[in-house]
Design an enzyme around this catalytic site. Sequence first.
Site, PDB file in Angstrom:
ATOM      1  N   GLU A 136      -7.095   4.498   7.659  1.00 32.90           N
ATOM      2  CA  GLU A 136      -6.868   5.924   7.334  1.00 32.90           C
ATOM      3  C   GLU A 136      -8.093   6.511   6.643  1.00 32.90           C
ATOM      4  O   GLU A 136      -8.429   7.684   6.841  1.00 32.90           O
ATOM      5  CB  GLU A 136      -5.602   6.064   6.473  1.00 32.90           C
ATOM      6  CG  GLU A 136      -4.354   5.880   7.329  1.00 32.90           C
ATOM      7  CD  GLU A 136      -3.125   5.413   6.575  1.00 32.90           C
ATOM      8  OE1 GLU A 136      -3.093   5.499   5.334  1.00 32.90           O
ATOM      9  OE2 GLU A 136      -2.182   4.943   7.247  1.00 32.90           O
TER      10      GLU A 136
ATOM     11  N   SER B 266       3.123  -2.417  10.226  1.00 33.46           N
ATOM     12  CA  SER B 266       4.585  -2.438  10.393  1.00 33.46           C
ATOM     13  C   SER B 266       5.225  -3.784  10.028  1.00 33.46           C
ATOM     14  O   SER B 266       6.162  -4.234  10.684  1.00 33.46           O
ATOM     15  CB  SER B 266       4.971  -2.015  11.815  1.00 33.46           C
ATOM     16  OG  SER B 266       4.539  -0.686  12.059  1.00 33.46           O
TER      17      SER B 266
ATOM     18  N   GLU C  87      -5.613  -5.238  10.284  1.00 29.51           N
ATOM     19  CA  GLU C  87      -4.586  -4.227  10.538  1.00 29.51           C
ATOM     20  C   GLU C  87      -4.899  -3.505  11.845  1.00 29.51           C
ATOM     21  O   GLU C  87      -5.676  -2.541  11.848  1.00 29.51           O
ATOM     22  CB  GLU C  87      -4.569  -3.200   9.401  1.00 29.51           C
ATOM     23  CG  GLU C  87      -4.296  -3.790   8.041  1.00 29.51           C
ATOM     24  CD  GLU C  87      -3.745  -2.725   7.103  1.00 29.51           C
ATOM     25  OE1 GLU C  87      -2.613  -2.888   6.667  1.00 29.51           O
ATOM     26  OE2 GLU C  87      -4.435  -1.723   6.847  1.00 29.51           O
TER      27      GLU C  87
ATOM     28  N   HIS D 121      -9.784   0.818   4.811  1.00 32.28           N
ATOM     29  CA  HIS D 121      -8.497   1.090   5.458  1.00 32.28           C
ATOM     30  C   HIS D 121      -8.726   2.079   6.604  1.00 32.28           C
ATOM     31  O   HIS D 121      -9.517   3.018   6.475  1.00 32.28           O
ATOM     32  CB  HIS D 121      -7.494   1.650   4.440  1.00 32.28           C
ATOM     33  CG  HIS D 121      -6.098   1.675   4.979  1.00 32.28           C
ATOM     34  ND1 HIS D 121      -5.675   2.642   5.853  1.00 32.28           N
ATOM     35  CD2 HIS D 121      -5.050   0.830   4.799  1.00 32.28           C
ATOM     36  CE1 HIS D 121      -4.408   2.398   6.180  1.00 32.28           C
ATOM     37  NE2 HIS D 121      -4.005   1.302   5.556  1.00 32.28           N
TER      38      HIS D 121
ATOM     39  N   GLY E   6       2.134   1.995  10.643  1.00 34.39           N
ATOM     40  CA  GLY E   6       3.077   3.103  10.502  1.00 34.39           C
ATOM     41  C   GLY E   6       3.780   3.482  11.792  1.00 34.39           C
ATOM     42  O   GLY E   6       4.417   4.527  11.870  1.00 34.39           O
TER      43      GLY E   6
ATOM     44  N   LYS F 209       0.102   4.252  -0.330  1.00 30.23           N
ATOM     45  CA  LYS F 209      -0.566   5.436   0.228  1.00 30.23           C
ATOM     46  C   LYS F 209      -0.325   6.663  -0.674  1.00 30.23           C
ATOM     47  O   LYS F 209      -0.267   6.508  -1.882  1.00 30.23           O
ATOM     48  CB  LYS F 209      -0.109   5.685   1.668  1.00 30.23           C
ATOM     49  CG  LYS F 209      -0.152   4.411   2.513  1.00 30.23           C
ATOM     50  CD  LYS F 209      -0.014   4.672   3.971  1.00 30.23           C
ATOM     51  CE  LYS F 209       0.065   3.359   4.718  1.00 30.23           C
ATOM     52  NZ  LYS F 209      -0.095   3.515   6.138  1.00 30.23           N
TER      53      LYS F 209
ATOM     54  N   ASN G  96       0.860  -1.180   0.000  1.00 23.95           N
ATOM     55  CA  ASN G  96       0.000   0.000   0.000  1.00 23.95           C
ATOM     56  C   ASN G  96       0.899   1.234   0.000  1.00 23.95           C
ATOM     57  O   ASN G  96       1.464   1.595   1.024  1.00 23.95           O
ATOM     58  CB  ASN G  96      -0.901  -0.037   1.252  1.00 23.95           C
ATOM     59  CG  ASN G  96      -1.752   1.209   1.382  1.00 23.95           C
ATOM     60  OD1 ASN G  96      -1.838   2.018   0.452  1.00 23.95           O
ATOM     61  ND2 ASN G  96      -2.392   1.385   2.523  1.00 23.95           N
TER      62      ASN G  96
HETATM   63  C1  PEP Z   1      -1.028   0.051   5.958  1.00 20.79           C
HETATM   64  O1  PEP Z   1      -1.212   1.242   5.900  1.00 20.79           O
HETATM   65  O2  PEP Z   1      -1.831  -0.705   5.392  1.00 20.79           O
HETATM   66  C2  PEP Z   1       0.126  -0.453   6.691  1.00 20.79           C
HETATM   67  C3  PEP Z   1       0.094  -1.677   7.105  1.00 20.79           C
HETATM   68  O3  PEP Z   1       1.181   0.429   6.920  1.00 20.79           O
HETATM   69  P1  PEP Z   1       2.593   0.094   7.611  1.00 20.79           P
HETATM   70  O4  PEP Z   1       3.099  -1.196   7.022  1.00 20.79           O
HETATM   71  O5  PEP Z   1       3.470   1.252   7.272  1.00 20.79           O
HETATM   72  O6  PEP Z   1       2.337  -0.061   9.067  1.00 20.79           O
END
Ligand code: PEP
Length: 263
Positions: A108, A222, A178, A106, A184, A15, A13
């Site tokens: 976000e 992460s 997630e 997601h 992040g 973003k 992703n």
């Molecule tokens: C995400 O935004 O889907 C995500 C998992 O981000 P990160 O790997 O940076 O934590």
Amino acid sequence: MSNSTITPWVVGNWKMNPMHADALKLIEEFKLLLQQEPISQAACHIGVSPVSIALTNIQAHLAEFNRTIYTVAQDVSKIAGTGAYTGEVSAELLKDSQIEFVLIGHSERRELFGDNVEIIKAKLNNALNAGLTVIYCVGESLEQREQGAAEQVVLQQICDIAAIVKPDQWQHIVVAYEPIWAIGTGKTASPADAQMMHAKIREGLKQITPFGTNIAILYGGSVKAENAVELAACPDINGALVGGASLNAQSFFQIAKAFAQSK
Ligand code: PEP
């Protein structure tokens, strides 16, 4: 090593990143790594999710790979079809541009752009009816986890879509768990905690649909090269949705390799 017969998925992703030249460099580097050390289609589905303006261009570059790399939209409109909806991209328009996959739910989008349950259901309904495959994201906040409500929150997010997905559409659903506190932040759920939640999601899905045994459940939060092998070894973790680490070709490749070898 997992006993699962589900082919793992590793999806980057991106973003609101990167600039176009950097995106092209990233996929060229990734292509080179795949040429040096191939990962077969059967071993792992791989996808990347660029910003909407870059979807078709990135897709054209990925078509030059010697294996399929999916191009995944990061969002879709709650409005179906075409019409006077400035700024929106519908599921039909994605499909018309040969984009076959989309992220929905997601955290976000839920937290920053007002994607509530009704909007998520509308997006999911439109995406599935247009023939897209949906990577449906679920996950609890830190506060919800500390209150002991993580499982309830996540299972409710699965139930939220149960009435929308028609029986034969479950084969077009991939779930991504997630935990919001892990996105992040550099904090990953421990493989044991992630596995526990994935097993609960699997049970929930099996109660909703006979297809529940076959739905891929990805972990996101992460994920990096350093923790991918351990996560990939968990029986109910069928892949990863990767944010930050997907912007580095070597890291993303190592994560894909970890999941490909976990089968
Ligand atoms: C995400 O935004 O889907 C995500 C998992 O981000 P990160 O790997 O940076 O934590």
